[in-house]
Design a protein around this motif. Sequence first.
Motif, PDB file in Angstrom:
ATOM      1  N   ASN A 191      16.026  -0.001  -1.357  1.00 22.42           N
ATOM      2  CA  ASN A 191      14.793  -0.475  -0.729  1.00 22.42           C
ATOM      3  C   ASN A 191      13.735  -0.766  -1.785  1.00 22.42           C
ATOM      4  OD1 ASN A 191      15.069  -0.041   2.415  1.00 22.42           O
ATOM      5  ND2 ASN A 191      16.010   1.759   1.433  1.00 22.42           N
ATOM      6  N   GLN A 192      12.940  -1.789  -1.542  1.00 22.76           N
ATOM      7  CA  GLN A 192      11.878  -2.155  -2.475  1.00 22.76           C
ATOM      8  C   GLN A 192      10.565  -2.354  -1.728  1.00 22.76           C
ATOM      9  OE1 GLN A 192      12.892  -5.505  -4.971  1.00 22.76           O
ATOM     10  NE2 GLN A 192      14.135  -4.214  -6.319  1.00 22.76           N
ATOM     11  N   LEU A 193       9.491  -2.118  -2.448  1.00 19.30           N
ATOM     12  CA  LEU A 193       8.144  -2.339  -1.934  1.00 19.30           C
ATOM     13  C   LEU A 193       7.309  -2.877  -3.087  1.00 19.30           C
ATOM     14  CD1 LEU A 193       6.369  -1.993   0.590  1.00 19.30           C
ATOM     15  CD2 LEU A 193       5.700   0.243  -0.304  1.00 19.30           C
ATOM     16  N   ASP A 194       6.755  -4.061  -2.908  1.00 21.08           N
ATOM     17  CA  ASP A 194       6.005  -4.719  -3.984  1.00 21.08           C
ATOM     18  C   ASP A 194       6.847  -4.814  -5.252  1.00 21.08           C
ATOM     19  OD1 ASP A 194       3.804  -5.073  -2.362  1.00 21.08           O
ATOM     20  OD2 ASP A 194       2.834  -3.216  -3.016  1.00 21.08           O
ATOM     21  N   GLY A 219      -0.215  -5.838  15.372  1.00 13.67           N
ATOM     22  CA  GLY A 219      -1.662  -5.771  15.187  1.00 13.67           C
ATOM     23  C   GLY A 219      -2.038  -5.406  13.769  1.00 13.67           C
ATOM     24  N   ALA A 220      -3.346  -5.138  13.575  1.00 11.40           N
ATOM     25  CA  ALA A 220      -3.858  -4.885  12.231  1.00 11.40           C
ATOM     26  C   ALA A 220      -3.722  -3.430  11.807  1.00 11.40           C
ATOM     27  CB  ALA A 220      -5.332  -5.302  12.164  1.00 11.40           C
ATOM     28  N   GLY A 221      -3.372  -2.535  12.725  1.00 11.03           N
ATOM     29  CA  GLY A 221      -3.244  -1.124  12.378  1.00 11.03           C
ATOM     30  C   GLY A 221      -1.962  -0.833  11.630  1.00 11.03           C
ATOM     31  N   ALA A 222      -1.778   0.424  11.283  1.00 10.23           N
ATOM     32  CA  ALA A 222      -0.590   0.827  10.543  1.00 10.23           C
ATOM     33  C   ALA A 222       0.649   0.695  11.426  1.00 10.23           C
ATOM     34  CB  ALA A 222      -0.738   2.267  10.060  1.00 10.23           C
ATOM     35  N   ARG A 223       1.722   0.171  10.859  1.00 10.60           N
ATOM     36  CA  ARG A 223       2.992   0.124  11.558  1.00 10.60           C
ATOM     37  C   ARG A 223       4.000   1.078  10.932  1.00 10.60           C
ATOM     38  NH1 ARG A 223       6.168  -2.610  15.066  1.00 10.60           N
ATOM     39  NH2 ARG A 223       8.406  -2.519  14.623  1.00 10.60           N
ATOM     40  N   TRP A 224       3.944   1.229   9.600  1.00  4.03           N
ATOM     41  CA  TRP A 224       4.915   2.050   8.891  1.00  4.03           C
ATOM     42  C   TRP A 224       4.220   3.207   8.182  1.00  4.03           C
ATOM     43  CZ3 TRP A 224       9.505   0.536  10.401  1.00  4.03           C
ATOM     44  CH2 TRP A 224       9.755  -0.814  10.650  1.00  4.03           C
ATOM     45  N   LEU A 248       1.487   1.314   5.875  1.00  4.09           N
ATOM     46  CA  LEU A 248       1.681  -0.128   5.715  1.00  4.09           C
ATOM     47  C   LEU A 248       1.477  -0.827   7.046  1.00  4.09           C
ATOM     48  CD1 LEU A 248       5.022  -0.043   3.670  1.00  4.09           C
ATOM     49  CD2 LEU A 248       2.692   0.043   2.763  1.00  4.09           C
ATOM     50  N   ASP A 249       1.043  -2.101   6.971  1.00  3.62           N
ATOM     51  CA  ASP A 249       0.914  -2.879   8.199  1.00  3.62           C
ATOM     52  C   ASP A 249       2.247  -3.543   8.517  1.00  3.62           C
ATOM     53  OD1 ASP A 249       1.180  -5.078   6.531  1.00  3.62           O
ATOM     54  OD2 ASP A 249      -0.909  -5.713   6.698  1.00  3.62           O
ATOM     55  N   ALA A 250       2.253  -4.405   9.521  1.00  3.42           N
ATOM     56  CA  ALA A 250       3.496  -5.024   9.964  1.00  3.42           C
ATOM     57  C   ALA A 250       4.138  -5.874   8.879  1.00  3.42           C
ATOM     58  CB  ALA A 250       3.245  -5.861  11.215  1.00  3.42           C
ATOM     59  N   ARG A 251       3.334  -6.426   7.955  1.00  5.95           N
ATOM     60  CA  ARG A 251       3.863  -7.251   6.860  1.00  5.95           C
ATOM     61  C   ARG A 251       4.112  -6.429   5.597  1.00  5.95           C
ATOM     62  NH1 ARG A 251       0.029 -10.258   9.539  1.00  5.95           N
ATOM     63  NH2 ARG A 251       0.742 -12.258  10.392  1.00  5.95           N
ATOM     64  N   ARG A 252       4.062  -5.118   5.740  1.00  9.92           N
ATOM     65  CA  ARG A 252       4.285  -4.179   4.636  1.00  9.92           C
ATOM     66  C   ARG A 252       3.197  -4.277   3.569  1.00  9.92           C
ATOM     67  NH1 ARG A 252      10.858  -3.937   3.626  1.00  9.92           N
ATOM     68  NH2 ARG A 252      11.454  -4.103   5.816  1.00  9.92           N
ATOM     69  N   GLN A 253       2.019  -4.682   3.980  1.00  8.49           N
ATOM     70  CA  GLN A 253       0.876  -4.664   3.088  1.00  8.49           C
ATOM     71  C   GLN A 253       0.227  -3.286   3.138  1.00  8.49           C
ATOM     72  OE1 GLN A 253       0.161  -7.344   1.049  1.00  8.49           O
ATOM     73  NE2 GLN A 253       2.094  -8.056   1.934  1.00  8.49           N
ATOM     74  N   LEU A 254      -0.219  -2.814   1.991  1.00  9.80           N
ATOM     75  CA  LEU A 254      -0.754  -1.466   1.885  1.00  9.80           C
ATOM     76  C   LEU A 254      -2.092  -1.347   2.607  1.00  9.80           C
ATOM     77  CD1 LEU A 254      -0.384   1.347   0.565  1.00  9.80           C
ATOM     78  CD2 LEU A 254      -1.666   0.471  -1.401  1.00  9.80           C
ATOM     79  N   GLY A 281      -8.076   4.207   1.254  1.00  6.17           N
ATOM     80  CA  GLY A 281      -7.963   3.668   2.603  1.00  6.17           C
ATOM     81  C   GLY A 281      -8.497   4.638   3.632  1.00  6.17           C
ATOM     82  N   GLY A 282      -9.451   4.188   4.424  1.00 10.53           N
ATOM     83  CA  GLY A 282     -10.005   5.030   5.473  1.00 10.53           C
ATOM     84  C   GLY A 282     -10.801   6.207   4.947  1.00 10.53           C
ATOM     85  N   LEU A 283     -11.420   6.056   3.774  1.00 10.18           N
ATOM     86  CA  LEU A 283     -12.179   7.166   3.192  1.00 10.18           C
ATOM     87  C   LEU A 283     -13.444   7.428   4.014  1.00 10.18           C
ATOM     88  CD1 LEU A 283     -11.951   6.271  -0.619  1.00 10.18           C
ATOM     89  CD2 LEU A 283     -10.503   7.820   0.709  1.00 10.18           C
ATOM     90  N   ARG A 284     -13.754   8.721   4.169  1.00  8.98           N
ATOM     91  CA  ARG A 284     -14.940   9.113   4.931  1.00  8.98           C
ATOM     92  C   ARG A 284     -16.127   9.442   4.038  1.00  8.98           C
ATOM     93  NH1 ARG A 284     -12.690  13.845   8.555  1.00  8.98           N
ATOM     94  NH2 ARG A 284     -11.526  14.241   6.623  1.00  8.98           N
ATOM     95  N   ALA A 285     -15.947   9.330   2.737  1.00 13.09           N
ATOM     96  CA  ALA A 285     -17.029   9.647   1.805  1.00 13.09           C
ATOM     97  C   ALA A 285     -18.155   8.616   1.931  1.00 13.09           C
ATOM     98  CB  ALA A 285     -16.500   9.665   0.375  1.00 13.09           C
ATOM     99  N   ALA A 286     -19.392   9.101   1.832  1.00 12.06           N
ATOM    100  CA  ALA A 286     -20.550   8.216   1.907  1.00 12.06           C
ATOM    101  C   ALA A 286     -20.527   7.223   0.751  1.00 12.06           C
ATOM    102  CB  ALA A 286     -21.839   9.043   1.869  1.00 12.06           C
ATOM    103  N   GLY A 287     -20.749   5.947   1.065  1.00  6.61           N
ATOM    104  CA  GLY A 287     -20.780   4.915   0.040  1.00  6.61           C
ATOM    105  C   GLY A 287     -19.430   4.340  -0.310  1.00  6.61           C
TER     106      GLY A 287
END
Length: 346
Positions: A191-194, A219-224, A248-254, A281-287
């Motif tokens: 298996n390969q990724l990028d 959709g735009a959310g995580a699939r994998w 990863l999303d449906a197109r295996r984009q990070l 990704g999805g960081l809750r830190a301010a800024g």
Amino acid sequence: MIPVSLPGGNFYVLMAVSLACLSTLLTWLAVLATSRGARHWLGGHRRLGTILMTALALLGAIFPYQQLGQWLDAERDAQADAGRRSVLNQPTRVAGVDMPAGTVLRLATPGELSTFDRARFPEGQPGLIHGLESTGLYRYAATARQPETLSVEIARDQAQEGWLCAHGHRVEFVMLGGQPRFASCHLAIGNQLDRQPVPPGTWIQVDPAVRGQPIEQAGAGARWLLRTEGSEPMEVERLSLLKLELRLDARRQLLGFEGLLSRETALGDMTYPAGTRVLSGGLRAAGAQPGDLLFSASRGRVARRAGGTDVAAGSSVLQAPDGAVRAVLSNRDAGVLDVAAVRVGP
């Protein structure tokens, strides 16, 4: 580890005493049968001999009684299993699964094929589950928290939705609308990724929110969701990471990742020791901005800053992809749990 219930220590002592008494009694009877002197002694001590033989017989009977009980239990279990065993005489579709003739089913309710909880397919005639050739499967009933699932055994590496699943690990499916849908598996070599290899043994799961949907409609959310648990690092965003979790999303984009640096790493003015936790990704830190990285040193370690103050464990560094330090935050403000990590996985 499989839990095993062992009898108490008194059980083994009792069995040893019973066996010793039984052996003594049988030896005594053999001596009485072959020795006139022994019979003469017993004739002169009838009361004592009767008491001794009765005590030996009672204690000695415990061992064969226990063995007989185990044998009877095994016979009852074997008969019950035989009553729940069914062999298909012709190809049949059972509970949404196409099964060849000769398939051996174990039924939860005797006589009802739809209640099977295990299927073993005949050699050379694999069952087909969502296009996957399988040698057998386990079926788990639906609960209040999850739908009905199938755990499939495969004899060779096979592909599912573009991922090569490894044999030796079961491939998991969920039943949706009466049809099996791929849920998870462990990845094989290849298996390969990028354009880089994914470590074998990586566990991959379909996001439960998009199971049953075509990939292009996920959709735009995580699939994998991918998790690497071995000692082989994987490079993500030019970082070498262990214990990596990728979304990863449906197109295996990070979409985001979390892992531990496999070696000392420098980014901009910061140098982080091996074992530093990295999130993106999805960081809750301010800024925080899209693409930013959050580094949190493990306990007992510090992150060094060129020309500045070191950042000790308990604090996190928010950096842009180009290395610019946006902020140094406490783990609480950064949304990082400062506790020992516990992961429950496959």
